[in-house]
Scaffold this motif. Structure first.
Motif, mmCIF file in Angstrom:
data_model
loop_
_atom_site.group_PDB
_atom_site.id
_atom_site.type_symbol
_atom_site.label_atom_id
_atom_site.label_comp_id
_atom_site.label_asym_id
_atom_site.label_seq_id
_atom_site.Cartn_x
_atom_site.Cartn_y
_atom_site.Cartn_z
ATOM 1 N N PHE A 127 0.856 -1.182 0.000
ATOM 2 C CA PHE A 127 0.000 0.000 0.000
ATOM 3 C C PHE A 127 0.895 1.235 0.000
ATOM 4 C CE2 PHE A 127 -2.769 3.284 1.597
ATOM 5 C CZ PHE A 127 -3.991 2.982 1.002
ATOM 6 N N LEU A 128 0.779 2.061 -1.042
ATOM 7 C CA LEU A 128 1.669 3.206 -1.221
ATOM 8 C C LEU A 128 1.023 4.481 -0.671
ATOM 9 C CD1 LEU A 128 4.331 4.234 -2.411
ATOM 10 C CD2 LEU A 128 3.175 4.454 -4.634
ATOM 11 N N MET A 129 1.757 5.181 0.215
ATOM 12 C CA MET A 129 1.238 6.393 0.870
ATOM 13 C C MET A 129 2.392 7.379 1.072
ATOM 14 S SD MET A 129 -1.342 6.165 4.078
ATOM 15 C CE MET A 129 -2.293 7.598 4.627
ATOM 16 N N PRO A 130 2.807 8.070 -0.009
ATOM 17 C CA PRO A 130 4.009 8.925 0.061
ATOM 18 C C PRO A 130 3.688 10.390 0.378
ATOM 19 C CG PRO A 130 3.330 8.669 -2.205
ATOM 20 C CD PRO A 130 2.290 7.964 -1.374
ATOM 21 N N SER A 131 2.925 10.629 1.417
ATOM 22 C CA SER A 131 2.374 11.963 1.688
ATOM 23 C C SER A 131 3.455 13.015 1.936
ATOM 24 C CB SER A 131 1.463 11.906 2.911
ATOM 25 O OG SER A 131 0.433 10.968 2.720
ATOM 26 N N LYS A 132 3.176 14.233 1.448
ATOM 27 C CA LYS A 132 4.022 15.376 1.752
ATOM 28 C C LYS A 132 3.913 15.693 3.235
ATOM 29 C CE LYS A 132 4.331 18.613 -1.324
ATOM 30 N NZ LYS A 132 4.017 19.801 -2.189
ATOM 31 N N PHE A 133 2.683 15.663 3.756
ATOM 32 C CA PHE A 133 2.453 15.692 5.203
ATOM 33 C C PHE A 133 1.219 14.871 5.498
ATOM 34 C CE2 PHE A 133 -0.188 19.230 3.840
ATOM 35 C CZ PHE A 133 -1.272 19.210 4.702
ATOM 36 N N GLU A 134 1.150 14.319 6.684
ATOM 37 C CA GLU A 134 0.044 13.428 7.056
ATOM 38 C C GLU A 134 -0.140 13.488 8.562
ATOM 39 O OE1 GLU A 134 -3.031 11.738 6.000
ATOM 40 O OE2 GLU A 134 -1.588 11.424 4.386
ATOM 41 N N PRO A 135 -1.140 14.264 9.035
ATOM 42 C CA PRO A 135 -1.332 14.389 10.488
ATOM 43 C C PRO A 135 -1.348 13.045 11.202
ATOM 44 C CG PRO A 135 -2.742 15.930 9.337
ATOM 45 C CD PRO A 135 -2.088 15.097 8.278
ATOM 46 N N CYS A 136 -2.163 12.115 10.723
ATOM 47 C CA CYS A 136 -2.130 10.752 11.259
ATOM 48 C C CYS A 136 -2.144 9.750 10.121
ATOM 49 C CB CYS A 136 -3.302 10.487 12.211
ATOM 50 S SG CYS A 136 -3.304 8.772 12.795
ATOM 51 N N GLY A 137 -3.214 9.811 9.340
ATOM 52 C CA GLY A 137 -3.405 8.801 8.306
ATOM 53 C C GLY A 137 -4.128 7.612 8.881
ATOM 54 N N LEU A 138 -5.170 7.177 8.195
ATOM 55 C CA LEU A 138 -5.891 5.972 8.599
ATOM 56 C C LEU A 138 -5.631 4.832 7.630
ATOM 57 C CD1 LEU A 138 -9.352 7.519 9.622
ATOM 58 C CD2 LEU A 138 -7.426 6.928 11.108
ATOM 59 N N SER A 139 -5.349 5.174 6.371
ATOM 60 C CA SER A 139 -5.214 4.133 5.345
ATOM 61 C C SER A 139 -4.096 3.148 5.664
ATOM 62 C CB SER A 139 -4.966 4.778 3.979
ATOM 63 O OG SER A 139 -6.101 5.503 3.563
ATOM 64 N N GLN A 140 -2.962 3.655 6.181
ATOM 65 C CA GLN A 140 -1.862 2.733 6.496
ATOM 66 C C GLN A 140 -2.242 1.800 7.645
ATOM 67 O OE1 GLN A 140 -2.022 5.724 7.709
ATOM 68 N NE2 GLN A 140 -0.857 5.998 9.584
ATOM 69 N N LEU A 141 -3.090 2.282 8.565
ATOM 70 C CA LEU A 141 -3.532 1.444 9.685
ATOM 71 C C LEU A 141 -4.478 0.357 9.199
ATOM 72 C CD1 LEU A 141 -4.279 4.236 12.346
ATOM 73 C CD2 LEU A 141 -2.107 3.101 11.818
ATOM 74 N N ILE A 142 -5.338 0.735 8.250
ATOM 75 C CA ILE A 142 -6.264 -0.258 7.673
ATOM 76 C C ILE A 142 -5.477 -1.293 6.883
ATOM 77 C CG2 ILE A 142 -8.249 -0.591 6.151
ATOM 78 C CD1 ILE A 142 -8.945 2.414 6.726
ATOM 79 N N ALA A 143 -4.501 -0.827 6.105
ATOM 80 C CA ALA A 143 -3.672 -1.753 5.326
ATOM 81 C C ALA A 143 -2.994 -2.771 6.243
ATOM 82 C CB ALA A 143 -2.636 -0.967 4.523
ATOM 83 N N LEU A 144 -2.414 -2.302 7.349
ATOM 84 C CA LEU A 144 -1.768 -3.211 8.304
ATOM 85 C C LEU A 144 -2.760 -4.234 8.839
ATOM 86 C CD1 LEU A 144 0.369 -0.620 10.298
ATOM 87 C CD2 LEU A 144 1.280 -2.502 8.916
ATOM 88 N N ARG A 145 -3.972 -3.788 9.116
ATOM 89 C CA ARG A 145 -5.021 -4.679 9.654
ATOM 90 C C ARG A 145 -5.310 -5.839 8.694
ATOM 91 N NH1 ARG A 145 -7.770 -7.101 13.725
ATOM 92 N NH2 ARG A 145 -10.006 -6.720 13.740
ATOM 93 N N TYR A 146 -5.125 -5.581 7.371
ATOM 94 C CA TYR A 146 -5.406 -6.599 6.358
ATOM 95 C C TYR A 146 -4.131 -7.275 5.845
ATOM 96 C CZ TYR A 146 -10.265 -5.111 6.308
ATOM 97 O OH TYR A 146 -11.560 -4.840 6.675
ATOM 98 N N GLY A 147 -2.993 -7.019 6.515
ATOM 99 C CA GLY A 147 -1.756 -7.678 6.120
ATOM 100 C C GLY A 147 -1.187 -7.171 4.813
ATOM 101 N N THR A 148 -1.514 -5.920 4.464
ATOM 102 C CA THR A 148 -0.981 -5.281 3.260
ATOM 103 C C THR A 148 0.089 -4.297 3.715
ATOM 104 O OG1 THR A 148 -3.082 -5.549 2.114
ATOM 105 C CG2 THR A 148 -1.598 -3.851 1.277
ATOM 106 N N LEU A 149 1.312 -4.493 3.265
ATOM 107 C CA LEU A 149 2.437 -3.756 3.838
ATOM 108 C C LEU A 149 2.507 -2.327 3.290
ATOM 109 C CD1 LEU A 149 5.226 -6.501 3.814
ATOM 110 C CD2 LEU A 149 3.505 -6.002 5.548
ATOM 111 N N PRO A 150 2.523 -1.328 4.174
ATOM 112 C CA PRO A 150 2.582 0.064 3.724
ATOM 113 C C PRO A 150 3.992 0.478 3.304
ATOM 114 C CG PRO A 150 1.694 -0.148 5.982
ATOM 115 C CD PRO A 150 2.358 -1.430 5.635
ATOM 116 N N ILE A 151 4.039 1.319 2.266
ATOM 117 C CA ILE A 151 5.254 2.041 1.893
ATOM 118 C C ILE A 151 4.919 3.513 2.100
ATOM 119 C CG2 ILE A 151 6.887 2.616 0.055
ATOM 120 C CD1 ILE A 151 6.151 -0.033 -1.293
ATOM 121 N N VAL A 152 5.579 4.168 3.058
ATOM 122 C CA VAL A 152 5.178 5.516 3.452
ATOM 123 C C VAL A 152 6.375 6.454 3.501
ATOM 124 C CG1 VAL A 152 3.298 4.573 4.856
ATOM 125 C CG2 VAL A 152 5.478 5.159 5.954
ATOM 126 N N ARG A 153 6.061 7.755 3.442
ATOM 127 C CA ARG A 153 7.087 8.750 3.747
ATOM 128 C C ARG A 153 7.065 9.017 5.243
ATOM 129 N NH1 ARG A 153 9.271 13.916 3.994
ATOM 130 N NH2 ARG A 153 7.374 15.131 4.293
#
Length: 482
Positions: A370-396
């Motif tokens: 799951f790709l999430m290369p945000s310039k800024f991200e106060p929290c982000g929920l998508s990466q947490l959901i991805a982790l819950r489903y065993g989909t590995l996040p790639i984040v800034r």
């Protein structure tokens, strides 16, 4: 303990962003901790009919808005054991959508004043009033002005949460007198004045007992000019009241064992996760091959989400043995560029410029990365959901992304995803290629996925932190941010 939680949007009634998710799931978690928590929001036209039909009108009164008296109806509805109250005024809220109107300053001035009137009208004076983002920030200044010495309102403790500092609610100075009936003593740098205008976000920050934001890193970042949106100095002034508490997600809604939106329920079975992947590939017209790594983005197509980085290297990425799915709407320029690439690489790239909650769940369950290369991200929920489903996040490494995604360490085998620090397209591509290499090592990959599935970002821990904050305030103990 009695808590009134005020927000401009709340799932499942209305939603434009992550605020709505938090405004339901946090009260739900606090309710489980034994709190008498109630939630208040506007009665928008967009609320589904099935909820409108269940509401009961419990009170009608008038709200003073400058020299005018405005109707206010209070509707109530209990949902999942939480009382919800809806402020009804058709002039302000019987419209398509939630924000972006020329009179938003007036609409949310009304909403702020109605919240205060509501507490007295239904005889619910909370121990803590918890407001969220600019739409309810002015409530704090109004309480200070009208009820600073008047019992029982003067006992109310005030908590304000910044979900995204970018959106501040900035309106002409005339609002102060003409709508809010606040004097000149509130129009200065340490109060509501902001470059000659009135700033609702500043009201929430300046007149609250505690300011929270949605991750520890974001609480630090917003005190510097790059992330501070011209309020960094004001936030540094209030830094001793500022604390970061990372958001959680509702583990009842996002549960791979019970989620009715996904193709096949699973928990730790990677074989069943692959069944979701194959079904997703088929649905979106990609070649159904379980061995091809599948990247995904479920995002708003906005510059803050790092779409520029993705577009810069996307064709280079698609030369590799990989597939990619994008789901989301936003800036037309990004939509058009992605659609054109989708037509050029139909066997590798599925571009879906709409939003579907059902499809989003299927993507979280079926993708590998799951790709999430945000310039800024106060929290982000998508990466947490991805982790819950065993989909590995790639984040800034920014904001809540830095706090929740632990980069894979090839020496210890620890981690639950991948990350890069600089806002640079080829730094991101380098990390993606590294993740794709690790994907080829099935033993390492399986271990990483299991680590992701074990990550706990439910609301349990964060709700307990909010409970502790509330108790500290109500007991009159000194609060010191970390």
């Amino acid at each position: 303990m009695k808590i009134l939680y005020a927000a401009a949007e709340v799932v499942p009634f209305v939603k434009t962003g992550g605020l709505a998710d938090v405004a339901f799931s946090l009260p739900k978690a606090l309710k489980k901790l034994g709190m008498d928590i109630r939630v208040i929001l506007p009665k928008y036209k967009d609320i589904p009919k099935k909820f409108l039909d269940q509401m009961s009108l419990i009170k009608e009164f008038e709200v003073s808005l400058g020299d005018n008296k405005k109707y206010c109806g209070i509707y109530s509805l209990e949902y999942q054991e939480i009382p919800f109250y809806f402020i009804d005024n058709e002039e302000y809220f019987k419209r398509e959508g939630l924000y972006g109107y020329w009179d938003d300053g007036e609409r949310y001035s009304y909403f702020s004043k109605a919240i205060i009137e509501f507490m007295g009208q239904i005889d619910f004076i909370p121990d803590v009033l918890h407001c969220n983002d600019w739409h309810t920030g002015m409530v704090m200044a109004l309480l200070d002005s009208y009820y600073r010495k008047e019992a029982p309102f003067n006992k109310i403790k005030k908590v304000f949460t910044i979900h995204n500092l970018r959106y501040q609610g900035i309106f002409p100075k005339e609002i102060l007198r003409d709508l809010l009936s606040l004097g000149e003593e509130y129009f200065h740098l340490n109060a509501l004045e902001f470059y000659g205008k009135v700033n609702f976000m500043k009201a929430g920050i300046g007149f609250s007992d505690i300011i929270t934001t949605v991750s520890e890193t974001y609480a630090k970042e917003i005190q510097f000019s790059y992330y501070g949106e011209n309020l960094d100095g004001f936030l540094r002034h209030h830094r001793h009241q500022l604390v970061g508490i990372v958001n959680g997600i509702d583990y009842d809604i996002y549960n791979p064992m019970t989620d009715k939106n996904i193709y096949v329920p699973y928990q730790t079975s990677l074989k069943k996760k692959q069944e979701n992947k194959i079904s997703l590939q088929k649905q979106l017209g990609l070649s159904p091959q379980k061995h091809i790594p599948l990247l995904a983005m479920v995002t708003r197509l906005d510059s803050m989400k790092g779409i520029d980085l993705v577009l810069h290297i996307l064709e280079e990425l698609l030369q590799l043995d990989v597939q990619m799915i994008v789901l989301g709407t936003g800036d037309k320029k990004y939509e058009d560029l992605l659609k054109n690439l989708g037509k050029k690489y139909p066997e590798k790239l599925s571009v879906n410029t709409f939003f579907s909650e059902e499809l989003a769940h299927k993507i979280y369950a079926g993708a590998d990365l799951f790709l999430m290369p945000s310039k800024f991200e106060p929290c982000g929920l998508s990466q947490l959901i991805a982790l819950r489903y065993g989909t590995l996040p790639i984040v800034r490494e920014t904001g809540g992304l830095k706090d929740t995604v632990k980069p894979y360490n090839e020496y210890t085998g620890e981690g639950n995803g991948f990350s890069f620090a600089n806002y640079n397209a080829h730094d991101m591509l380098h990390v993606i290629k590294n993740a794709l290499n690790i994907y080829q090592d099935k033993e390492k990959w399986a271990k990483l996925v299991k680590c992701a599935l074990k990550s706990d970002y439910s609301w349990k821990k964060s709700a307990q932190k909010y409970q502790e904050l509330y108790h500290t305030l109500v007991k009159g103990e000194n609060f010191e941010s970390q």
